[in-house]
Design an enzyme around this catalytic site. Structure first.
Site, PDB file in Angstrom:
ATOM      1  N   GLY A 187       0.819  -1.074  -0.127  1.00 42.30           N
ATOM      2  CA  GLY A 187       0.153   0.077   0.094  1.00 42.30           C
ATOM      3  C   GLY A 187       0.782   1.227  -0.053  1.00 42.30           C
ATOM      4  O   GLY A 187       0.463   2.296   0.472  1.00 42.30           O
ATOM      5  N   GLU A 207       6.647   8.992  -5.382  1.00 44.45           N
ATOM      6  CA  GLU A 207       6.805   7.341  -4.722  1.00 44.45           C
ATOM      7  C   GLU A 207       7.677   6.569  -5.905  1.00 44.45           C
ATOM      8  O   GLU A 207       7.215   6.440  -7.002  1.00 44.45           O
ATOM      9  CB  GLU A 207       5.140   6.926  -5.111  1.00 44.45           C
ATOM     10  CG  GLU A 207       5.193   5.343  -4.740  1.00 44.45           C
ATOM     11  CD  GLU A 207       3.650   4.863  -4.865  1.00 44.45           C
ATOM     12  OE1 GLU A 207       2.837   5.328  -5.510  1.00 44.45           O
ATOM     13  OE2 GLU A 207       3.696   3.524  -4.765  1.00 44.45           O
ATOM     14  N   PRO A 231      13.323  -7.724   9.527  1.00 45.87           N
ATOM     15  CA  PRO A 231      13.330  -7.302   8.126  1.00 45.87           C
ATOM     16  C   PRO A 231      13.509  -5.590   7.825  1.00 45.87           C
ATOM     17  O   PRO A 231      14.013  -5.153   6.959  1.00 45.87           O
ATOM     18  CB  PRO A 231      12.160  -7.810   7.696  1.00 45.87           C
ATOM     19  CG  PRO A 231      11.676  -8.997   8.551  1.00 45.87           C
ATOM     20  CD  PRO A 231      12.338  -8.479   9.652  1.00 45.87           C
ATOM     21  N   CYS A 233     -16.885   1.077 -22.053  1.00 44.48           N
ATOM     22  CA  CYS A 233     -15.807   1.076 -23.209  1.00 44.48           C
ATOM     23  C   CYS A 233     -16.187  -0.393 -23.965  1.00 44.48           C
ATOM     24  O   CYS A 233     -17.178  -0.298 -24.646  1.00 44.48           O
ATOM     25  CB  CYS A 233     -14.447   1.099 -22.750  1.00 44.48           C
ATOM     26  SG  CYS A 233     -13.250   1.646 -24.180  1.00 44.48           S
ATOM     27  N   ARG A 289      -9.292   1.590 -29.479  1.00 47.08           N
ATOM     28  CA  ARG A 289      -9.182   1.634 -30.783  1.00 47.08           C
ATOM     29  C   ARG A 289     -10.346   1.482 -31.596  1.00 47.08           C
ATOM     30  O   ARG A 289     -10.234   1.621 -33.094  1.00 47.08           O
ATOM     31  CB  ARG A 289      -7.948   0.669 -31.213  1.00 47.08           C
ATOM     32  CG  ARG A 289      -6.743   1.117 -30.848  1.00 47.08           C
ATOM     33  CD  ARG A 289      -5.709  -0.127 -31.526  1.00 47.08           C
ATOM     34  NE  ARG A 289      -4.430  -0.334 -30.300  1.00 47.08           N
ATOM     35  CZ  ARG A 289      -3.573   0.477 -30.222  1.00 47.08           C
ATOM     36  NH1 ARG A 289      -3.419   1.645 -30.933  1.00 47.08           N
ATOM     37  NH2 ARG A 289      -2.651   0.182 -29.285  1.00 47.08           N
ATOM     38  N   HIS A 314     -14.351   5.981 -20.254  1.00 47.08           N
ATOM     39  CA  HIS A 314     -14.406   5.417 -18.985  1.00 47.08           C
ATOM     40  C   HIS A 314     -14.689   6.316 -17.648  1.00 47.08           C
ATOM     41  O   HIS A 314     -13.835   7.004 -17.302  1.00 47.08           O
ATOM     42  CB  HIS A 314     -12.788   4.891 -18.716  1.00 47.08           C
ATOM     43  CG  HIS A 314     -12.354   3.691 -19.751  1.00 47.08           C
ATOM     44  ND1 HIS A 314     -12.522   2.402 -19.229  1.00 47.08           N
ATOM     45  CD2 HIS A 314     -11.777   3.762 -20.730  1.00 47.08           C
ATOM     46  CE1 HIS A 314     -12.013   1.710 -20.070  1.00 47.08           C
ATOM     47  NE2 HIS A 314     -11.737   2.233 -21.091  1.00 47.08           N
ATOM     48  N   GLU A 344     -15.243   5.763 -14.694  1.00 45.80           N
ATOM     49  CA  GLU A 344     -14.775   5.586 -13.595  1.00 45.80           C
ATOM     50  C   GLU A 344     -13.543   6.219 -13.234  1.00 45.80           C
ATOM     51  O   GLU A 344     -13.053   6.142 -12.002  1.00 45.80           O
ATOM     52  CB  GLU A 344     -14.488   3.791 -13.406  1.00 45.80           C
ATOM     53  CG  GLU A 344     -13.222   3.420 -14.310  1.00 45.80           C
ATOM     54  CD  GLU A 344     -13.386   3.040 -15.746  1.00 45.80           C
ATOM     55  OE1 GLU A 344     -14.858   3.454 -16.307  1.00 45.80           O
ATOM     56  OE2 GLU A 344     -12.947   2.278 -16.627  1.00 45.80           O
TER      57      GLU A 344
HETATM   58  N1  GLN Z   1     -10.979  -3.232 -26.998  1.00 43.60           N
HETATM   59  C1  GLN Z   1     -11.716  -2.130 -27.259  1.00 43.60           C
HETATM   60  C2  GLN Z   1     -10.983  -1.024 -28.338  1.00 43.60           C
HETATM   61  O1  GLN Z   1      -9.883  -0.830 -28.139  1.00 43.60           O
HETATM   62  C3  GLN Z   1     -12.240  -1.474 -25.843  1.00 43.60           C
HETATM   63  C4  GLN Z   1     -11.149  -1.029 -25.185  1.00 43.60           C
HETATM   64  C5  GLN Z   1     -11.533  -0.656 -23.551  1.00 43.60           C
HETATM   65  O2  GLN Z   1     -12.452  -1.303 -22.986  1.00 43.60           O
HETATM   66  N2  GLN Z   1     -10.713   0.166 -22.886  1.00 43.60           N
HETATM   67  O3  GLN Z   1     -11.801  -0.212 -28.641  1.00 43.60           O
END
Ligand code: GLN
Length: 551
Positions: free
Chosen positions: A16, A141, A190, A386, A471, A528, A530
């Site tokens: 961590g 880090e 250690p 994605c 891609r 994404h 997230e």
């Molecule tokens: N493999 C897919 C692409 O390249 C989706 C990529 C992903 O999920 N980050 O478009």
């Protein structure tokens, strides 16, 4: 004046260090100082984009499109701010820069050597990151543990910085204290060796963070102090926690920000950690459980299950759940198992929501498609990320539009219905299988939202930006067929007209004929989301998804 705090690991990896780095930055920020954090990965890979997530954990993407180690995600989440390109380096990147400079005759005929030119490049990158962020503190880090051949040059850079600015540089060792079952006692040896090894690199730690399953007791503190040359007050107990967001709070219980600031001759401001504490309290006080299933393929590593591959997705679920006041229970659903045993699909029905996250290649794809079909038909809230969007399109094309054999050309190049196809600017690289590192559609791009959609209701904005890494894209030739059968395109890239968000209507009043085609929450994104979710700023799509899941 900018101060630099190096964080190095002792004894073993995976204890961590990244979260410790992020947590120190958090508590200093809460004392009124501006912080940023730099991650050094001692790999030859120029960035993390070419590393398998099962081995290295999630590939995180910054706003400015660098594929980094997942710790950059930890820094962004804990600091609640963006971290950019300058804050990530690997051995490969550093060498590449120096070699390119040499090829351009920028060293004026000098011999270019590992020392000092490599550490000098590292130092200039660290200083540059601090300047750009206008930071009072830069946390650095260094990946791996002391004693590894791989990170010696980075330790050397730290040593040189300390020599130049003794008043502005400090070292924290994150060490591990095992409690072997057969001995039943916490062992400090250690850690003593780790400190000696660090001493051998010319570095004396100022603070030791003692990671262990339990808190450190007084005799152990005294032992480490005596044998490692560190004041007892500077040995910080860091026991295991169930919830990583507790760590800054625990550090403050040990007066860590005070100790650091005192060493730099600085006065701490009032502790502004209230928002953080209230977020943490929400995560522990929630009782009502929301069960989320993640259908992916990057789980197993030998006999172990690894959740790191989907770290940001997990954290985004936690942030949204805390915001709403529910407790998430996350289950790993191996996509391949749905292919081998379709009867297992029924287990999806035990979940309040299903996520199909990002991915590459053909392994597990048919299982993911089956899971999406199940979620669509059984009206289980679904969030596709994605690859999750691309496979939702494949599923819809095959099963709703009657386009038999529809596929993404990533998996089947000769499919009759290439509903997902390669981005034009990617075609050459994919065909030649060259220049594949760092060349995807990466980083933040704008997306225009259609009014009256789930997406618009979540963001409450017309134009947003989100981070990408892919891609392939939706083939616009199939848009009409998809829309005719009830799929809504709720987000589009305004410049290139690329599909960014799809969803199903929540009520038949919105058109598209018939209740059968509505769904309580079926939404997928080409980007994404997230990566932009933060504890103090949960992502609106995850919030809506969790809300739908509890309903
Ligand atoms: N493999 C897919 C692409 O390249 C989706 C990529 C992903 O999920 N980050 O478009």
């Amino acid at each position: 004046m900018t101060r630099y705090i190096f964080i190095v690991g002792g004894v073993m990896s995976g204890i961590g260090k990244g979260v410790a780095t992020a947590s120190i930055a958090r508590i200093l920020e809460d004392r009124g100082f501006k912080c940023t954090a730099v991650k050094i990965d001692p790999y030859i890979n120029v960035d993390a984009g070419t590393m398998n997530p099962v081995e290295h954990g999630e590939v995180y993407v910054t706003e400015d499109g660098v594929e980094t180690d997942q710790d950059i995600g930890n820094y962004e989440r804990f600091l609640n701010k963006n971290i950019y390109r300058d804050n990530y380096m690997t051995t490969g990147l550093v060498y590449q820069t120096v070699i390119n400079r040499e090829r351009n005759l920028e060293y004026g005929g000098k011999c270019v050597e590992v020392v000092p030119h490599i550490p000098e490049e590292v130092i200039s990158r660290i200083e540059n990151a601090g300047q750009k962020a206008k930071a009072d503190f830069v946390m650095i880090e260094i990946g791996g543990t002391v004693g590894e051949y791989q990170n010696l040059l980075f330790l050397e850079a730290g040593r040189m910085m300390k020599l130049r600015h003794p008043e502005a540089v400090m070292f924290v060792l994150v060490s591990y204290l095992p409690v072997p079952d057969m001995i039943g006692e916490m062992k400090t040896k250690p850690t003593q060796y780790a400190v000696r090894t660090l001493n051998g690199a010319g570095i004396q730690p100022d603070i030791v963070l003692a990671r262990a399953v339990v808190p450190l007791d007084k005799p152990r503190k005294e032992k480490i102090s005596t044998f490692c040359n560190v004041m007892p007050e500077d040995i910080i107990s860091a026991p295991d926690v169930k919830n990583i967001y507790e760590i800054p709070i625990n550090f403050e219980k040990e007066n860590l920000s005070w100790r650091i600031l005192k060493k730099f001759g600085l006065k701490p401001g009032r502790n502004n950690g209230k928002k953080w504490r209230s977020f943490y309290n929400k995560t522990i006080s929630a009782k009502k459980i929301v069960k989320i299933g993640i259908t992916g393929k990057y789980f197993s590593s030998g006999n172990f299950t690894l959740a790191d591959s989907y770290l940001s997705v997990i954290e985004a679920i936690k942030h949204a759940s805390a915001h709403i006041g529910v407790k998430p229970e996350i289950h790993w659903l191996d996509a391949e198992s749905f292919e081998k045993m379709p009867s297992r699909l029924k287990s999806l029905g035990e979940h309040h929501g299903i996520i199909v996250p990002g991915g590459f290649g053909s392994r597990g794809v048919e299982g993911k498609i089956k899971a999406i079909k199940y979620a669509r038909e059984n009206k289980i809230p679904f969030l596709g990320l994605c690859y999750g969007l691309q496979l939702a399109i494949v599923e819809f094309a095959r099963n709703m539009c009657g386009l038999t054999g529809a596929h993404t050309t990533e998996v089947n190049q000769s499919t009759k219905h290439p509903v997902i196809h390669v981005l034009p600017e990617q075609a050459q690289n994919v065909k030649s299988q060259k220049n594949l590192g760092g060349s995807m559609r990466l980083g933040a791009y704008p997306c225009k939202l259609a009014k009256g959609t789930l997406a618009h209701a979540a963001y409450k904005q017309n134009l947003i930006t989100e981070r990408h890494r892919h891609r392939y894209e939706v083939n616009n030739d199939y848009r009409d067929s998809l829309e005719e059968m009830g799929l809504t395109i709720s987000g589009l890239n305004p410049e290139k007209n690329l599909v960014e968000i799809i969803e199903l209507p929540t009520s038949s009043a919105k058109g598209y004929g018939g209740q059968a085609k509505t769904h309580p929450f079926f939404l997928a994104t080409q980007f994404h989301p997230e990566f932009k979710s933060r504890p103090l700023d949960p992502h609106p799509l995850f919030v809506q998804f969790i809300k739908a899941a509890i309903k």
